[in-house]
Structures are given as C-alpha cells and as structure tokens.
Design an enzyme around this catalytic site. Structure first.
Site, mmCIF file in Angstrom:
data_model
loop_
_atom_site.group_PDB
_atom_site.id
_atom_site.type_symbol
_atom_site.label_atom_id
_atom_site.label_comp_id
_atom_site.label_asym_id
_atom_site.label_seq_id
_atom_site.Cartn_x
_atom_site.Cartn_y
_atom_site.Cartn_z
ATOM 1 N N ASP A 208 -0.627 -19.278 19.864
ATOM 2 C CA ASP A 208 0.334 -19.870 20.790
ATOM 3 C C ASP A 208 1.219 -18.747 21.299
ATOM 4 O O ASP A 208 1.964 -18.142 20.533
ATOM 5 C CB ASP A 208 1.177 -20.944 20.106
ATOM 6 C CG ASP A 208 2.057 -21.660 21.120
ATOM 7 O OD1 ASP A 208 2.691 -22.654 20.758
ATOM 8 O OD2 ASP A 208 2.091 -21.227 22.294
HETATM 9 C C1 GLC Z 1 4.060 -22.375 24.780
HETATM 10 C C2 GLC Z 1 3.786 -23.600 23.961
HETATM 11 C C3 GLC Z 1 2.357 -24.027 24.007
HETATM 12 C C4 GLC Z 1 1.786 -23.714 25.377
HETATM 13 C C5 GLC Z 1 1.716 -22.208 25.485
HETATM 14 C C6 GLC Z 1 1.161 -21.759 26.843
HETATM 15 O O1 GLC Z 1 4.953 -21.528 24.104
HETATM 16 O O2 GLC Z 1 4.196 -23.593 22.596
HETATM 17 O O3 GLC Z 1 2.317 -25.423 23.691
HETATM 18 O O4 GLC Z 1 0.506 -24.280 25.523
HETATM 19 O O5 GLC Z 1 2.978 -21.588 25.273
HETATM 20 O O6 GLC Z 1 2.052 -22.113 27.857
#
Ligand code: GLC
Length: 741
Positions: A275
C-alpha cells in the site's frame, strides 16, 4: 443427459482448464527465461503517474517499470503502453491501476452504504458498472474491495468498509470481486480486483488511521481474515498489504500472512502489492534499518510489487547479487505479476479503444446507482408515521447537505464530475416540479459555524407544512487519514435542527455521512430520521423517492450506532464476558451517596451510558411492519456435514408493500474458546405485499459453524447452539439445536 456424456463433458472440462493453465504457465515460464534480473525487478516496480516526462518514457522503454497507477487519460495511457509493448526489449505490457472504490464516473453509495443494502446482487452490479467505465479509459486494475472489518466509527475509513460483520463483508466482498472481474479477467470490460488492506487495518488503536493493531490469532482467523479468504476463493486477482503493524509486525513484512496463509493455505496465485510506501514505512515502524533492508524484508516475505517507494528498483539487484534475496523469490514474484497481466489479456490487447463511445453515465448505470442508493438508506425513526410525505404539502428544505453535489459523492471519488450529482434540491426541481418548497441552506457547509441565516430557516419552516433538514458530513471528513475523536454532527448543525424544531412543525432529518454519527441528542428534535452513508450521484432522486413513498426504505445498519463515542468499540458479535450486564444495568443516578465500594454495577457496562448501542447492527425500519413467527428447524440435532434447515414465517402486517432483510443469527453456546453471543450466518431480502406472508428458509451445515478454536484448526465443535431469525441483531424469535459428535 446420460452419465457417459456427462463424464466426457467433465473430463473435457478438466483437460481444457489444465491445458489453459499449462499454456499460461508455459508462456510465463518462456518469457521469464528470457528476462534479465533488471527486467524482472522492473515488473515489481510500480510508479505513480505524475504527468508525462522523458525520464518516465526512458524507464518504461528500459523495462524498469511494470505498472503505473493514476493514468486516466486513455490517449496518454496508450502512448505509455506503446513504449512498453513496442519499444522495450521484451514488450511486456504495463498494468494500470486506479482507486475505483464505489464507482468511476457513475458514483454509487460509499461501500458502507452499499453494505446497508444487504444485497450482493446490486453490489455486484455497481462494481460491474464501475469496471466497465474504468476499463473503457484503459484502467486494468482497481484497488478495491476494501475488506477491513470496522468496529470503530472514529476511523475515517469505516466509510470505505463493508461494516463490522465478517459474514456480511465476505458475501459482499465476493460480489464486488465478481462485479469487477466477471468470470474471466479476459473479459474486455473486466478489471483486476485488489482485496485490501491485508490485514486488520480497521482495528487501529483508538480508531486512528495507520495505527498499530493487536489482533490475537483467534480473532484474526475468526473475524479479520474471513472476508479476505472469501474474496480469494472468489478469484480476487491481487492483494494489497496494510499499513498497520499487528503485534509489532508490519503487514508488508509479515511472512506468515503473505506466504503461510495467503499462498500455502489459500493457494492464492495472483500478486501482492504494497500500500503506497508501506514497504519503506517499515523504517518508521522500526522494523527495517533502511530502504535496502525494507526491500529485503518485504521481498522475502512475499510482497511481489512495490507501490511508489522505489526500494525494490534501487536495491533488489544488489540484494540478489549479495545472496540476501534469492533468484527464486524474484522469479516467483514476477510469475505472479505476469500471470495477472496474461489473464487480463494485456499481451494480446494492451490498448484502450479511444474511439469507442463513452461508457460513462449510461442511463441504465444511473438507474442502478439510484436503486443502490434507495436500498442503502436506513429509516431509523418514523414517529406518528410522518413518512412518507404528501407531495401536495408545502416543504421547507433546509440544511448544508441539501444541495452539496461534491459532498454527497463521499470519499475516494477521483474521476466523477460533481456537476453530474443529482442533489436533493436538483432532484426536486427535475423530478418533482409539482412540489411546492422553500429552500434555506442556513449553513454553507457542514462545518460552518455561522448561525446568521438560522432565522431564514426558521421562517421557511414556519411557512411550510413540514421541514426536511439535510445534515451530515462533508465528504472530506471521512476517508483515509480523516479520523475524528468526536463523532457528533459537526459544527452547529444540531443547533440548526433544534431551531427548526422549535417552530413546532414536523421535522424529517436526512443525514448524509461517511460514518455512524452519535445522534442520540438530536433524535428528540426529529420526528423521522433517514440515514444515508454518502449516497453518490443519484442520492437526491433516491431520497425523494423514499420520502414520498415511491420506494419503501429497506436498508439495515451494517455497523452499530453508539450512544456516545466513549462506548467504542461496541459491536453486536462480542463475547459475553464473565459478567454480562443485565438489560437494566445500574446507572449513575442509582448509586447512593457514600455508597460502599462494592456499589451497584458489578457487571460489564458503563454507569453513564449502559451497555446498549443507540441502534444495533442489522437495524432498520420500513413504512410497513414485518412480523416473525413459527421458527422451525428440520431436526433438533445434526451431525458433522448434515444440513439443518431453518424456517420462519415473515408477514407484512402493514398496509404498504415492502422489503425486509431477514437475518439469521447463531450462537455457539460453549466452545474451546469463548464464542460471540451471536453471529450473522445468513440474510435474505424478502419482498412482501401488504398482508402477504412467506416462509423464509436458510440451510446450515456444520461447516457454517466452524471456527478457529483452541487447537488452531478450523472446525465445528459439538454442542448446543442458539438460533435467531429476525429483522435485526436483537431479533427475539429464538430456538436451539445440537451438533452431535
Ligand atoms: C492509499 C490507500 C490505498 C490506496 C492506495 C493507492 O494510501 O491506503 O487504499 O489504494 O494508497 O491510492
């Protein structure tokens, strides 16, 4: 059809599947054998698209980038894809990802709202529409569904969750996966799902985002992992690791989760992505010394693709040469990634069709979004049957959420146009032009503390037959990193409600929010309350259809509403404890002055706010009344593997047609570990005409009773079980059965 023919069909099916798998594996192995180490590591590297640049083009051409996120212009996406496919040495296509969480252009209710529908079919349809719209502009992969069990309304991302119950989240999460992916990723409108955030992210201490979690093994298995297991078995193509450390181990470095559980137990064959910068955030966690060690830990733990932080690209070549990360680990990661690109058909069809007519905002999609918003609304109060409203009356429309096109879309909306939102005011003007109304927002936005227009709102109410007050939260007040210690209606909205009610007119309170709010003190000032978790593009038409009775509310709470934020965490499927509180638990004012130390209240509850929520999980009213009776079991006991049929009669004893979400709860009375006081094991939306009754049937087997117990094996344990069937988690209709050895 004769057995011989069926056998031939079955064998043919197996051969086809195996052949396909072999072809896929053969193609991947052949490609892998031609890749250099740098090209392999390039596939494990995802960058955030921040505008075109020569540097980006150069790196794609050199095979250093396997994926981009946030490319939404199909022309630019095709230009970048062309570099990868036609100018790089091996022509491996990019996979392009985007957060398409509850719609791309046509926005559906936020996932917490969709969960209130208890309707997997409409949830699947919403994901299907989102996938079609997103794939049409060259997006191949969404970072959804989010399956974090959420028991804390202070956490901003409860908005994005499917609520507090693992069974509901399992059923709806699998439906979203199916909607995004269809039965085959090769479908030209399919996008790869990404189940997130693996795992336990919703249990952050204090409801603070990114915070540590302390989920012990039994709870991890029986609650937090369950929706993910269900989604993986539904075919989810990818998994995203979560930001939290659980008991000190960040998920991006958790080998047990990523290899033992995900690969060895669940046989997951897609790929795992971090993430955002969760790999290098292991330094801040104090789990990695530096970027290089973070890359070593994450790759060895089984994290295949790194989102944006660039440690893999920078350090993996050296780590492999130093023997800290094996070629086998690299090859496995790349194989997982190539497999999903292959299944998506990107090798054969890498480009978006920029000439195709727009797939966005189709009439049918908008109609489905409206139906989803209708089914997601929860009627919490309806004193004196104030609702449905008479269209011929004069209505005062008041409040900052009555015409807030951006806010009603909710969190995690990047690509929709707020101009397409049909707000309650716009819907009145376009759908109900005959309705006489006066509109006074009174506040400019939910946090506005300027009361100077309250007198106008008061006047509007005084000159009307009924006031409909639209309150709630701006969309930015929930979502990632937007946590609140106080979850009352924000600003002076409660004061506005009191001001309007002081006119003596009947008041309908309509709330649009990203979370359950603590509204107990507001209830006396509203005769009726309709709760909408940010309802999306079609929120306005859906709300008026409900308020005017063209539709009958059927939504049920996917999460407990607390009386006070101090009660959190409070959820229905809790353990009983050794001192469960009685219904009438001792309260603050019961205690005599100078009471002895062993005063009243020696049970598990609050002296000031008791033990009960404001509204329980599964709660929701209708314009009609449903009556439950005649709960019958097919047998007083069952053996391992034997089905148990549970039947109950549900009657619509009111005078309007309606739909009831019939819920089945089970309690395992005694187990090798303490078991929850009840758990949702089934639900069914049942439509009944006025006066109609139906027998609703559920079937359970011992597998539905299985849990991860003291011996850390998932199995059902013999003993007595309680069964309830009803319209919420406090359903009174109860019987029992026994699972025998
Ligand atoms: C964010 C979120 C995740 C998301 C990712 C890409 O920090 O935690 O849910 O899909 O980054 O945007």
């Amino acid at each position: 059809m004769n057995i011989k023919y069926l056998s031939i069909l079955f064998i043919a099916g197996v051969i086809t599947a195996c052949t396909h798998k072999n072809t896929e594996d053969t193609a991947i192995d052949q490609l892998l054998s031609r890749m250099t180490l740098e090209e392999k590591i390039g596939q494990m590297n995802q960058l955030n698209y921040e505008g075109n640049s020569q540097e980006l083009d150069k790196r794609i051409k050199a095979g250093e980038i396997g994926s981009l996120l946030n490319v939404v212009d199909p022309v630019e996406g095709n230009r970048l894809q062309k570099i990868a496919v036609e100018e790089s040495r091996l022509g491996i296509p990019l996979i392009i990802g985007r957060d398409v969480i509850h719609g791309f252009k046509t926005i559906f209710p936020i996932p917490l709202g969709q969960a209130a529908s208890f309707n997997p079919q409409i949830v699947e349809k919403g994901a299907r529409i989102a996938a079609t719209e997103a794939r049409s502009v060259g997006i191949h992969w969404t970072f959804a569904p989010m399956l974090d069990i959420s028991r804390d309304a202070r956490w901003g991302r409860i908005a994005e969750s499917l609520g507090e119950d693992p069974y509901l989240a399992s059923v709806l999460g699998a439906a979203m996966v199916k909607g995004f992916q269809t039965d085959s990723l090769s479908n030209p409108t399919a996008i790869a799902a990404c189940v997130k955030h693996f795992v336990g992210y919703g249990a952050g201490e204090g409801g603070r985002d990114y915070n540590s979690t302390n989920i012990p093994p039994h709870l991890m298995r029986n609650v937090y992992l369950r929706p993910f297991e269900s989604a993986i078995h539904a075919g989810a193509a990818t998994v995203m690791t979560s930001f939290n450390d659980n008991d000190g181990v960040p998920s991006s470095g958790n080998t047990y989760l990523l290899r033992n559980v995900l690969r060895d137990e669940w046989k997951f064959d897609g790929f795992v992505v971090s993430d955002w910068a969760s790999i290098t955030e292991m330094i801040a966690h104090g789990f990695a010394q530096d970027d290089k060690q973070a890359a070593e830990i994450a790759s060895n733990a089984g994290l295949d693709m790194e989102m944006v932080s660039g440690a893999y690209a920078k350090y993996l070549p050296e780590l492999v040469r130093d023997g800290k990360v094996s070629d086998k680990v690299i090859d496995e990661a790349v194989r997982h990634i190539l497999r999903i690109k292959y299944r998506l058909g990107l090798f054969d069809h890498p480009y978006a069709d920029t000439q195709a007519p727009s797939a966005s905002y189709a009439e049918e999609s908008l109609a489905t979004a409206k139906e989803a918003a209708i089914q997601s609304a929860i009627l919490l109060k309806n004193a004196n049957h104030l609702l449905p409203l008479n269209k011929n009356g004069k209505i005062a429309v008041i409040g900052p959420m009555a015409d807030a096109p951006h806010e009603q879309l909710g969190t995690w909306v990047f690509d929709s146009e707020k101009e397409r939102s049909l707000t309650p005011i716009k819907a009145l003007q376009t759908m109900y032009p005959e309705v006489k109304y006066r509109y006074e927002p009174a506040l400019a936005y939910s946090r506005d503390s300027n009361k100077s227009a309250f007198s106008k709102a008061r006047a509007a109410a005084q000159q009307s037959d009924v006031a409909v007050v639209f309150l709630g939260e701006e969309s930015i007040l929930s979502g990632e990193a937007h946590c609140l210690a106080n979850i009352d209606l924000v600003g002076v909205q409660s004061d506005l409600l009191r001001e309007v009610k002081s006119t003596g007119k009947p008041v309908v309170l309509v709330i649009m929010a990203g979370r359950p709010l603590t509204i107990e003190k507001d209830l006396p000032y509203a005769d009726a309350v309709l709760y909408n978790f940010h309802p999306g593009t079609m929120g306005g038409p859906a709300i008026w259809d409900l308020l005017f009775g063209n539709a009958n509310p059927s939504g049920k709470l996917p999460v407990t509403f607390v009386r006070h934020v101090g009660q959190i965490p409070l959820y229905y499927n809790h353990n009983n404890t050794g001192r469960p509180a009685p219904d009438r638990a001792a309260s603050l004012n019961d205690i005599p002055v100078e009471a002895e130390q062993t005063s009243l209240g020696n049970t598990s509850h609050y002296l000031d706010y008791g033990k009960n929520p404001l509204f329980p999980f599964g709660y929701g009213l209708s314009y009609t009344t449903f009556e439950y009776s005649n709960l019958q079991l097919s047998a007083p006991s069952i053996q391992e593997g034997e089905p148990l049929t549970i039947q109950a009669t549900v009657a619509n004893i009111g005078n309007v047609d309606g739909t009831e979400v019939v819920q089945l709860y089970v309690q395992d009375v005694v187990g090798s570990i303490a078991r929850p006081v009840k758990e949702l094991k089934g639900f069914s939306r049942v439509s009944l005409k006025a006066g109609e009754a139906k027998v609703v049937e559920f079937t359970l087997t011992s597998d539905d009773l299985a849990f991860w117990g003291r011996d850390r094996v998932r199995k059902a344990e013999p003993g007595d079980f309680n069964v309830w069937v009803g319209g919420d988690s406090n359903a009174p209709l109860k019987t029992t059965f026994t699972l025998v050895e």
